[in-house]
Motif scaffolding. Structure first.
Motif, mmCIF file in Angstrom:
data_model
loop_
_atom_site.group_PDB
_atom_site.id
_atom_site.type_symbol
_atom_site.label_atom_id
_atom_site.label_comp_id
_atom_site.label_asym_id
_atom_site.label_seq_id
_atom_site.Cartn_x
_atom_site.Cartn_y
_atom_site.Cartn_z
ATOM 1 N N GLY A 60 8.621 -12.111 24.936
ATOM 2 C CA GLY A 60 8.396 -10.734 24.519
ATOM 3 C C GLY A 60 8.371 -10.593 23.011
ATOM 4 N N VAL A 61 7.386 -9.878 22.498
ATOM 5 C CA VAL A 61 7.255 -9.626 21.056
ATOM 6 C C VAL A 61 7.021 -8.133 20.864
ATOM 7 C CG1 VAL A 61 5.877 -10.064 18.979
ATOM 8 C CG2 VAL A 61 6.320 -11.930 20.589
ATOM 9 N N ARG A 62 7.701 -7.528 19.906
ATOM 10 C CA ARG A 62 7.510 -6.105 19.646
ATOM 11 C C ARG A 62 6.074 -5.826 19.207
ATOM 12 N NH1 ARG A 62 12.990 -3.982 16.509
ATOM 13 N NH2 ARG A 62 14.456 -4.461 18.228
ATOM 14 N N TYR A 63 5.612 -4.633 19.596
ATOM 15 C CA TYR A 63 4.228 -4.293 19.299
ATOM 16 C C TYR A 63 3.941 -4.331 17.800
ATOM 17 C CZ TYR A 63 -0.173 -1.861 18.932
ATOM 18 O OH TYR A 63 -1.461 -1.560 18.630
ATOM 19 N N MET A 64 4.878 -3.861 16.974
ATOM 20 C CA MET A 64 4.645 -3.837 15.529
ATOM 21 C C MET A 64 4.453 -5.246 14.975
ATOM 22 S SD MET A 64 4.034 -2.090 12.929
ATOM 23 C CE MET A 64 4.364 -0.479 13.630
ATOM 24 N N ALA A 65 5.216 -6.205 15.518
ATOM 25 C CA ALA A 65 5.070 -7.597 15.071
ATOM 26 C C ALA A 65 3.682 -8.123 15.447
ATOM 27 C CB ALA A 65 6.153 -8.465 15.699
ATOM 28 N N LYS A 66 3.227 -7.809 16.654
ATOM 29 C CA LYS A 66 1.878 -8.235 17.072
ATOM 30 C C LYS A 66 0.818 -7.574 16.196
ATOM 31 C CE LYS A 66 2.237 -7.265 21.522
ATOM 32 N NZ LYS A 66 1.862 -7.179 22.951
ATOM 33 N N PHE A 67 1.045 -6.314 15.861
ATOM 34 C CA PHE A 67 0.097 -5.577 15.026
ATOM 35 C C PHE A 67 -0.013 -6.205 13.634
ATOM 36 C CE2 PHE A 67 -0.846 -1.887 12.204
ATOM 37 C CZ PHE A 67 -2.114 -1.603 12.689
ATOM 38 N N ILE A 68 1.111 -6.600 13.076
ATOM 39 C CA ILE A 68 1.108 -7.238 11.752
ATOM 40 C C ILE A 68 0.356 -8.570 11.798
ATOM 41 C CG2 ILE A 68 2.576 -8.339 10.012
ATOM 42 C CD1 ILE A 68 4.677 -6.169 10.649
ATOM 43 N N VAL A 69 0.584 -9.355 12.842
ATOM 44 C CA VAL A 69 -0.113 -10.637 12.979
ATOM 45 C C VAL A 69 -1.616 -10.408 13.151
ATOM 46 C CG1 VAL A 69 -0.360 -12.721 14.382
ATOM 47 C CG2 VAL A 69 1.911 -11.808 13.910
ATOM 48 N N GLN A 70 -1.989 -9.360 13.863
ATOM 49 C CA GLN A 70 -3.409 -9.041 14.028
ATOM 50 C C GLN A 70 -4.055 -8.711 12.685
ATOM 51 O OE1 GLN A 70 -3.386 -5.875 16.911
ATOM 52 N NE2 GLN A 70 -2.690 -7.221 18.564
ATOM 53 N N ILE A 71 -3.348 -7.982 11.858
ATOM 54 C CA ILE A 71 -3.877 -7.646 10.529
ATOM 55 C C ILE A 71 -4.019 -8.908 9.678
ATOM 56 C CG2 ILE A 71 -3.374 -6.448 8.365
ATOM 57 C CD1 ILE A 71 -2.140 -4.197 9.995
ATOM 58 N N ILE A 72 -3.026 -9.791 9.739
ATOM 59 C CA ILE A 72 -3.107 -11.053 8.995
ATOM 60 C C ILE A 72 -4.307 -11.866 9.471
ATOM 61 C CG2 ILE A 72 -1.962 -13.262 8.554
ATOM 62 C CD1 ILE A 72 0.716 -11.746 8.764
ATOM 63 N N SER A 73 -4.520 -11.915 10.782
ATOM 64 C CA SER A 73 -5.681 -12.630 11.333
ATOM 65 C C SER A 73 -6.981 -12.011 10.852
ATOM 66 C CB SER A 73 -5.622 -12.619 12.867
ATOM 67 O OG SER A 73 -4.479 -13.299 13.340
ATOM 68 N N ALA A 74 -7.009 -10.679 10.807
ATOM 69 C CA ALA A 74 -8.205 -9.989 10.303
ATOM 70 C C ALA A 74 -8.455 -10.313 8.840
ATOM 71 C CB ALA A 74 -8.047 -8.483 10.506
ATOM 72 N N LEU A 75 -7.382 -10.395 8.065
ATOM 73 C CA LEU A 75 -7.516 -10.746 6.641
ATOM 74 C C LEU A 75 -8.071 -12.158 6.474
ATOM 75 C CD1 LEU A 75 -4.212 -9.197 5.242
ATOM 76 C CD2 LEU A 75 -6.551 -8.441 4.740
ATOM 77 N N LEU A 76 -7.711 -13.060 7.382
ATOM 78 C CA LEU A 76 -8.250 -14.425 7.326
ATOM 79 C C LEU A 76 -9.763 -14.423 7.566
ATOM 80 C CD1 LEU A 76 -5.463 -16.370 9.236
ATOM 81 C CD2 LEU A 76 -6.077 -16.650 6.826
ATOM 82 N N ILE A 77 -10.204 -13.610 8.505
ATOM 83 C CA ILE A 77 -11.648 -13.498 8.761
ATOM 84 C C ILE A 77 -12.359 -12.954 7.520
ATOM 85 C CG2 ILE A 77 -13.429 -12.418 10.181
ATOM 86 C CD1 ILE A 77 -11.787 -14.506 11.670
ATOM 87 N N VAL A 78 -11.768 -11.922 6.925
ATOM 88 C CA VAL A 78 -12.356 -11.348 5.711
ATOM 89 C C VAL A 78 -12.378 -12.374 4.586
ATOM 90 C CG1 VAL A 78 -11.997 -9.629 3.893
ATOM 91 C CG2 VAL A 78 -11.751 -8.974 6.297
ATOM 92 N N ALA A 79 -11.297 -13.145 4.447
ATOM 93 C CA ALA A 79 -11.209 -14.140 3.376
ATOM 94 C C ALA A 79 -12.276 -15.212 3.500
ATOM 95 C CB ALA A 79 -9.822 -14.794 3.388
ATOM 96 N N SER A 80 -12.771 -15.443 4.712
ATOM 97 C CA SER A 80 -13.819 -16.449 4.927
ATOM 98 C C SER A 80 -15.177 -15.973 4.422
ATOM 99 C CB SER A 80 -13.922 -16.784 6.411
ATOM 100 O OG SER A 80 -14.562 -15.737 7.137
#
Length: 375
Positions: free
Chosen positions: A112-132
């Motif tokens: 189990g992972v809190r929704y806010m933690a998943k949301f933060i990881v999703q944003i980091i993943s999105a930033l990686l796509i943008v950085a590419s």
């Protein structure tokens, strides 16, 4: 020397075989360790079912794509050197983004992972796509916008990644729905990438589609009593969602001149995602209108409405799959003739009318059932 079509078919086949081998092993471990999906009032399934099917996805996809690229480079497909060179940076960043989704999804499925933690990881993943450098830089006439300022395009991309990833996760409510819709979308993207000459991306989409098919079989046709049924869990939904949104963004970077017909890239990117993305908006507005927390789960998704109408899970699945395919076919056919804003607006109108008709049908059915109870 292997041609491009053979590469795609091999990527699909290798991923299919690998996932077909890994998923039964996951089932075996899950039942031995009692790693099951919790049953509550929102869940449709009966009995204990593991939710770790998504663990098979990323290893199968990466292995199939990597081994095919390796063989081509080692044994003489010179054209692939150029393809790989052009795709290296976006693919590396994409793998990092998908890996983050895979890990947070697996943690959520296991402990189990809190929704806010998943949301933060999703944003980091999105930033990686943008950085590419693979960000949305052109709307191609959608909302009457064309080229975007870089900062605005990056913000739109971050929103799109988080939105689509969560849309795929939320649509995963009945057997085969998320995997079925994702397979249709990935096959569509693979074909367009192949036609446009983006062969590395085509292999990625083909491998992802191949991975989903064995899971679809166990998810839809597996027997829980025989310990043969499995769910993809957040691991699978987040991983698949990230790959799909990456494919959609990559579609916007294709030179439309490579197509025989003048398709609109934005329409091509959006069309396979219509059902999950539209459903999220409808559900959100539905909850807000009834003064409910829009982020708390309930049973008002499109598949819940079809079940409330009296359809069984498989019939509901078939209806939604046909609906999704129809959106793709109609949008592709009209893409070169109709303004993209008008075309997507038409999709919204069709979606809204269909949902209104479903709601009316559900009310009539409930009224008849109540009448029978009092007779």
């Amino acid at each position: 020397m292997i041609d491009w079509l053979s590469n795609d078919i091999l990527a699909f086949a290798i991923a299919l075989v690998l996932a077909g081998i890994i998923i039964p092993q996951i089932l075996l471990i899950a039942f031995r360790k009692k790693l099951f999906d919790d049953i509550d009032e929102r869940k449709i399934h009966k009995g204990v079912v593991p939710r770790l099917g998504g663990i098979a996805f990323l290893p199968s996809i990466l292995f199939s794509v990597a081994v095919i690229i390796g063989f081509n480079l080692k044994y003489g497909n010179p054209a692939l050197w150029t393809e790989v060179a052009l795709s290296t940076v976006p693919m590396y960043f994409m793998v990092c983004a998908v890996l983050l989704m895979f890990l947070v999804g697996m943690a959520d499925d296991l402990i189990g992972v809190r929704y806010m933690a998943k949301f933060i990881v999703q944003i980091i993943s999105a930033l990686l796509i943008v950085a590419s450098g693979m960000y949305i830089d052109d709307f191609y006439g959608f909302l009457w916008l064309n080229e975007l300022y870089a900062w605005f395009g990056c913000l739109v991309t971050i929103f799109a990644v988080v939105y689509v990833v969560n849309a795929i996760n939320l649509i995963d409510g009945i057997d085969g729905l998320a995997s079925g819709l994702s397979t249709v979308a990935l096959v569509f993207y693979a074909i367009l990438f192949y036609i446009s000459g983006e062969h590395v991306y085509s292999m990625l989409a083909s491998a992802a589609a191949g991975t989903l098919l064995p899971f679809f079989y166990y998810n839809v046709f597996g027997n829980a009593k025989k310990q043969k049924k499995i769910f993809m869990g957040d691991t699978g939904a987040l991983t698949t969602g990230m790959i799909m949104v990456f494919c959609a963004i990559a579609m916007l970077h294709i030179d439309s001149a490579t197509f025989t017909h003048e398709f609109n890239p934005m329409v091509m990117a959006l069309s396979p995602l219509i059902i999950p993305c539209f459903d999220v908006v409808r559900v959100y507005l539905h909850r807000v209108r009834r003064h409910r927390n829009p982020f708390l789960p309930d049973k008002c998704h499109i598949h819940h409405k079809l079940l409330a109408l009296g359809l069984n899970q498989r019939t509901a699945l078939i209806v939604i799959m046909i609906w999704a395919a129809a959106f793709i076919v109609v949008n592709v056919a009209l893409s070169s003739e109709v303004n993209p804003t008008a075309l997507i607006a038409f999709d919204v109108i069709v979606w809204t009318i269909a949902n209104m008709l479903l709601t009316r049908g559900i009310r009539k059915r409930e009224a008849k059932l109540n009448q029978h109870l009092f007779d």
